[in-house]
Design a protein around this motif. Sequence first.
Motif, PDB file in Angstrom:
ATOM      1  N   LYS A 432     -14.821 -25.767 107.524  1.00 12.23           N
ATOM      2  CA  LYS A 432     -13.817 -24.612 106.749  1.00 12.23           C
ATOM      3  C   LYS A 432     -12.454 -24.664 107.430  1.00 12.23           C
ATOM      4  O   LYS A 432     -11.682 -23.674 106.457  1.00 12.23           O
ATOM      5  N   THR A 441      -8.951 -25.716 100.604  1.00 16.50           N
ATOM      6  CA  THR A 441     -10.205 -25.333 100.167  1.00 16.50           C
ATOM      7  C   THR A 441     -11.696 -26.181 100.202  1.00 16.50           C
ATOM      8  O   THR A 441     -11.203 -27.636 100.028  1.00 16.50           O
ATOM      9  N   SER A 443     -15.721 -25.255  99.261  1.00 16.40           N
ATOM     10  CA  SER A 443     -16.681 -25.054  98.082  1.00 16.40           C
ATOM     11  C   SER A 443     -18.209 -26.108  98.092  1.00 16.40           C
ATOM     12  O   SER A 443     -17.793 -26.662  98.679  1.00 16.40           O
TER      13      SER A 443
END
Length: 467
Positions: A432, A441, A443
């Motif tokens: 991350k 990003t 996720s």
Amino acid sequence: MSIRLRLTLLYTSIVALTIVTFSIVLYTFQSQATLETTKASLLRQGRDYANMARRMPPPRHEVMPPMLANVPGRWTQVRSLDGTVIRRSADLSDTTLPLSDAGWRAVQSGAPWFETAIVDDEPLLIYSQLVGASERTAEIVQIAAPISERENALAILRMLLIAGDTLILLAAFAIGWTLAGAALEPIHRITQTAQSIGAARDFRQRIVHRGPNDEIGQLAAMLNTMLGELESAYRQVQQALEVQKRFVADASHELRTPLTTIRGNIELLRNDVPLDPSERAEVLADTKAEVERLIRLVNQLLWLARADAARSLSRESVALQPLIEQVCRQTKLLAPQRTILTEGIHAVSVWADRDALKQVLLILLDNARVHTPARATIRVTTTLEPQHVAIIVQDTGPGIPADVLPHVFERFYRGDPARHAGGAGLGLAIAKELIEAQGGTISVQSTVGQGSAFTITLPRAFATSSE
């Protein structure tokens, strides 16, 4: 010197300049006006005497005693051309009106002359003029007017102006002090609030301003905005300190376990008690495993420290397809029993740090390898968006419970039983940090019993796109 005092002094100075200028102009105007009035009266008396002198017989050449040769009018004296007083009005009695040398020359040239003199302790304005059409009839007339009342009036005016100006200046100072205090009161409240905030370190406080949206209102609004930013920054610093403390505590705990195991094994090997070859081999294997575990943990901590120290990594155009294929080959060497499929890998480039992106992909594939059963399948795919590229790493492991899912990227978090495979709980936290440092990003989506899918999103590099 305070701003309030400076403003008051400035305001008082402006008022002082105004009223002093006005007083000087008023006094000068009054002095000149009364003087001109007196002069006009003397000129009028002089014209009257000249008109009367034309009707009078020519004067005798002999000088008559002044007290016997009276002339009509008030404060009037007549001289011959040689300067001898030949007549005077009765109110002068035996008083002689003076005529200075400069006045004598002016009168001889035919110009009128005004001068002031003190005669018998009485201030007088004396007008002198040559009258007569010929040398035989020419004579010098002098007419005086007392100006003591004028001088007294001007003195009273001066006193009144000085006293009035002094009172006005005192009142102006008091009014200026009051107005400056009222104008600076909001700033005083702002200062008190700032001191309170600094003393209590409570950035939640705000400056209350109920006045108009003027310069002070705009200052209060700006300071409130700044306080909001300071509150946010202070909160972030506090959170960072808490995370750092927790990180140090967790790192110490994680490092202590393998070090303790290694020390115990070394002490066992140093004992004089003989060990079976199989037991010695197990101790050495266990020590080697702990050393390798310690090395992995240290490397992870180094990567995490690098991500913390350099939030913005140097980015360049990185071809995605060869990098994914290289990482997949390296992972297959560690897990030959698992199938790693690369499906729909687009030949595109992304803006990223090549080494950091490779480290993230290795972390995700290793995480999938650890949590995927033997002979299971791991899939790596990509999808295209207008400005970004998404990389999906999907496994068929046990999945992550919904209550654990929000915490999987936290450091040293191992709440999911599926992640109890000997790791320190740093891999996903490092992934991350590295992805966000590259402007991307990361996720995760997971279903218990079906597996998890981690998605990385990075900016596309159109300049080097091979599409």
